[in-house]
Design a protein around this motif. Structure first.
Motif, PDB file in Angstrom:
ATOM      1  N   VAL A  94       0.906  -1.195  -0.058  1.00 18.38           N
ATOM      2  CA  VAL A  94      -0.056  -0.094   0.056  1.00 18.38           C
ATOM      3  C   VAL A  94       0.860   1.387  -0.112  1.00 18.38           C
ATOM      4  O   VAL A  94       1.787   1.312   0.675  1.00 18.38           O
ATOM      5  CB  VAL A  94      -1.023  -0.029   1.284  1.00 18.38           C
ATOM      6  N   SER A  95       0.571   2.308  -0.847  1.00 15.16           N
ATOM      7  CA  SER A  95       1.325   3.333  -0.839  1.00 15.16           C
ATOM      8  C   SER A  95       1.183   4.252   0.499  1.00 15.16           C
ATOM      9  O   SER A  95       0.380   3.911   1.298  1.00 15.16           O
ATOM     10  CB  SER A  95       0.766   4.406  -2.027  1.00 15.16           C
ATOM     11  N   THR A  96       2.568   5.093   0.735  1.00 14.09           N
ATOM     12  CA  THR A  96       2.344   5.707   1.716  1.00 14.09           C
ATOM     13  C   THR A  96       1.129   6.676   2.023  1.00 14.09           C
ATOM     14  O   THR A  96       0.618   7.008   2.943  1.00 14.09           O
ATOM     15  CB  THR A  96       3.732   6.800   2.049  1.00 14.09           C
ATOM     16  N   ARG A  97       0.729   7.413   0.816  1.00 16.63           N
ATOM     17  CA  ARG A  97      -0.380   8.121   0.742  1.00 16.63           C
ATOM     18  C   ARG A  97      -1.398   7.433   1.406  1.00 16.63           C
ATOM     19  O   ARG A  97      -2.581   7.922   2.146  1.00 16.63           O
ATOM     20  CB  ARG A  97      -0.779   8.483  -0.542  1.00 16.63           C
ATOM     21  N   GLU A  98      -1.815   6.089   0.857  1.00 10.51           N
ATOM     22  CA  GLU A  98      -3.058   5.204   1.232  1.00 10.51           C
ATOM     23  C   GLU A  98      -2.855   5.079   2.762  1.00 10.51           C
ATOM     24  O   GLU A  98      -4.099   4.944   3.475  1.00 10.51           O
ATOM     25  CB  GLU A  98      -3.376   4.025   0.522  1.00 10.51           C
ATOM     26  N   GLY A 130      14.984  13.310   0.534  1.00 13.86           N
ATOM     27  CA  GLY A 130      14.667  14.415  -0.533  1.00 13.86           C
ATOM     28  C   GLY A 130      15.042  14.173  -1.827  1.00 13.86           C
ATOM     29  O   GLY A 130      14.935  15.140  -2.748  1.00 13.86           O
ATOM     30  N   LYS A 131      15.597  12.959  -2.222  1.00 13.33           N
ATOM     31  CA  LYS A 131      15.736  12.627  -3.703  1.00 13.33           C
ATOM     32  C   LYS A 131      14.278  12.432  -4.478  1.00 13.33           C
ATOM     33  O   LYS A 131      13.429  11.911  -4.134  1.00 13.33           O
ATOM     34  CB  LYS A 131      16.760  11.519  -3.711  1.00 13.33           C
ATOM     35  N   TRP A 132      14.374  12.857  -5.630  1.00 11.75           N
ATOM     36  CA  TRP A 132      13.017  12.930  -6.656  1.00 11.75           C
ATOM     37  C   TRP A 132      12.908  11.253  -6.884  1.00 11.75           C
ATOM     38  O   TRP A 132      13.807  10.328  -7.143  1.00 11.75           O
ATOM     39  CB  TRP A 132      13.383  13.409  -7.781  1.00 11.75           C
ATOM     40  N   ARG A 133      11.618  11.035  -6.756  1.00 13.94           N
ATOM     41  CA  ARG A 133      11.146   9.532  -7.374  1.00 13.94           C
ATOM     42  C   ARG A 133       9.820   9.453  -7.710  1.00 13.94           C
ATOM     43  O   ARG A 133       9.044  10.558  -7.677  1.00 13.94           O
ATOM     44  CB  ARG A 133      11.086   8.715  -5.992  1.00 13.94           C
ATOM     45  N   THR A 134       9.627   8.729  -8.778  1.00 17.08           N
ATOM     46  CA  THR A 134       8.038   8.437  -9.258  1.00 17.08           C
ATOM     47  C   THR A 134       7.449   7.259  -8.604  1.00 17.08           C
ATOM     48  O   THR A 134       6.113   7.213  -8.797  1.00 17.08           O
ATOM     49  CB  THR A 134       8.152   8.542 -10.671  1.00 17.08           C
ATOM     50  N   THR A 135       8.119   6.509  -8.142  1.00 15.12           N
ATOM     51  CA  THR A 135       7.604   5.218  -7.475  1.00 15.12           C
ATOM     52  C   THR A 135       8.276   5.050  -6.013  1.00 15.12           C
ATOM     53  O   THR A 135       9.275   5.572  -5.711  1.00 15.12           O
ATOM     54  CB  THR A 135       7.803   3.725  -8.263  1.00 15.12           C
ATOM     55  N   GLU A 136       7.428   4.291  -5.015  1.00  9.32           N
ATOM     56  CA  GLU A 136       8.076   3.768  -3.967  1.00  9.32           C
ATOM     57  C   GLU A 136       8.081   2.342  -3.929  1.00  9.32           C
ATOM     58  O   GLU A 136       8.108   1.561  -4.592  1.00  9.32           O
ATOM     59  CB  GLU A 136       7.194   4.573  -2.814  1.00  9.32           C
ATOM     60  N   ASN A 138       7.952  -1.521  -3.825  1.00  7.07           N
ATOM     61  CA  ASN A 138       7.161  -2.320  -4.492  1.00  7.07           C
ATOM     62  C   ASN A 138       6.860  -1.726  -5.966  1.00  7.07           C
ATOM     63  O   ASN A 138       5.789  -2.226  -6.270  1.00  7.07           O
ATOM     64  CB  ASN A 138       6.034  -3.265  -3.918  1.00  7.07           C
ATOM     65  N   ASN A 139       7.603  -0.768  -6.349  1.00  2.00           N
ATOM     66  CA  ASN A 139       7.149  -0.068  -7.516  1.00  2.00           C
ATOM     67  C   ASN A 139       5.782   0.483  -7.719  1.00  2.00           C
ATOM     68  O   ASN A 139       5.164   0.680  -8.555  1.00  2.00           O
ATOM     69  CB  ASN A 139       7.467  -0.860  -8.772  1.00  2.00           C
ATOM     70  N   LEU A 140       5.300   1.001  -6.399  1.00  2.70           N
ATOM     71  CA  LEU A 140       4.083   1.573  -6.365  1.00  2.70           C
ATOM     72  C   LEU A 140       3.945   2.994  -7.039  1.00  2.70           C
ATOM     73  O   LEU A 140       4.870   3.771  -6.575  1.00  2.70           O
ATOM     74  CB  LEU A 140       3.364   1.767  -4.937  1.00  2.70           C
ATOM     75  N   ARG A 141       3.087   3.305  -7.822  1.00  3.78           N
ATOM     76  CA  ARG A 141       3.014   4.525  -8.411  1.00  3.78           C
ATOM     77  C   ARG A 141       2.850   5.816  -7.598  1.00  3.78           C
ATOM     78  O   ARG A 141       1.878   5.732  -6.701  1.00  3.78           O
ATOM     79  CB  ARG A 141       2.258   4.548  -9.637  1.00  3.78           C
ATOM     80  N   ILE A 142       3.527   7.042  -7.340  1.00  5.59           N
ATOM     81  CA  ILE A 142       3.176   8.074  -6.579  1.00  5.59           C
ATOM     82  C   ILE A 142       2.343   9.037  -6.939  1.00  5.59           C
ATOM     83  O   ILE A 142       2.455   9.343  -8.132  1.00  5.59           O
ATOM     84  CB  ILE A 142       4.583   8.726  -6.282  1.00  5.59           C
ATOM     85  N   ASP A 143       1.102   9.254  -6.237  1.00  6.26           N
ATOM     86  CA  ASP A 143       0.354  10.287  -6.661  1.00  6.26           C
ATOM     87  C   ASP A 143       0.638  11.473  -5.864  1.00  6.26           C
ATOM     88  O   ASP A 143       0.674  11.616  -4.717  1.00  6.26           O
ATOM     89  CB  ASP A 143      -1.102   9.919  -6.507  1.00  6.26           C
TER      90      ASP A 143
END
Length: 211
Positions: A94-98, A130-136, A138-143
């Motif tokens: 589950v994403s950090t957001r969720e 603080g490094k840029w990322r587009t996934t976290e 398990n390759n969960l896509r970041i919103d």
């Protein structure tokens, strides 16, 4: 203030430039490096801010959102008495957001978290250092969509840290908050909303006039 919140550059050295995806300058001396405007702008996307408002290996959107709410928008947020402050147990699926969204589902937590969390969610493109990322994990896509709610002329939706900085850089609420922070610093005490009302109004007015 607009430069502080929306500068398209930062200061970096050979050890830190890689965090920004910038060409590494030689040596330990800090020099000016340009940022990718689609990814970063100003202090709130700096590694110093992002890393110091995160966990050892997680982003902690609530902590980042609370800092912006308290110190850039000057909103008083106090932990209600009897409430135990905890982070959700990490779930690799589950994403950090969720995970952090569960705060808004708790009646005792929702009032404050509705003001903080949407700001922190907009900074999810940056990991614990603080490094840029587009996934976290398990390759969960970041919103990275976020919102500034009940924030005066800064109120509205944004996507990502660069857009957040751009919105705040244009805001009279953020500018007035900086003036209030300066007032507190110079007087070595936190301002009192009622007792200092006249002084705060004067400081904000002169700060704005001075551009």
């Amino acid at each position: 203030v607009s430069t502080l919140l929306d500068a398209p550059w930062t200061m970096a050295n050979s050890a830190t430039a890689g965090v920004y995806g910038a060409t590494r300058p030689a040596g330990t001396a800090f020099t000016k490096v340009d940022l990718d405007r689609t990814q970063r702008a100003g202090l709130l996307t700096s590694a110093a801010f992002l890393a110091s408002h995160a966990g050892s290996n997680e982003s902690l959107p609530v902590v980042r959102g609370a800092m912006v709410r308290r110190h850039v928008l000057c909103t008083d947020i106090e932990v209600p008495p009897g409430i135990m402050v905890t982070s959700p147990v990490p779930d690799p699926n589950v994403s950090t957001r969720e995970q952090f969204k569960q705060h808004s589902a708790e009646p005792g937590c929702a009032g404050c978290h509705a003001l903080m969390d949407p700001i922190g969610f907009g900074l999810e493109n940056y990991d614990a250092i603080g490094k840029w990322r587009t996934t976290e994990r398990n390759n969960l896509r970041i919103d990275a969509s976020g919102s500034l709610d009940d924030a005066g002329d800064a109120t509205g939706k944004f996507v990502g840290g660069a857009e957040l900085g751009q919105k705040l850089a244009k805001s009279t609420v953020a500018r007035d908050c900086v003036a209030r922070q300066l007032f507190s610093f110079m007087n070595a005490r936190h301002y009192d909303e009622d007792a200092d009302a006249c002084a705060l109004s004067y400081v904000e007015k002169k700060f704005a006039e001075a551009n």
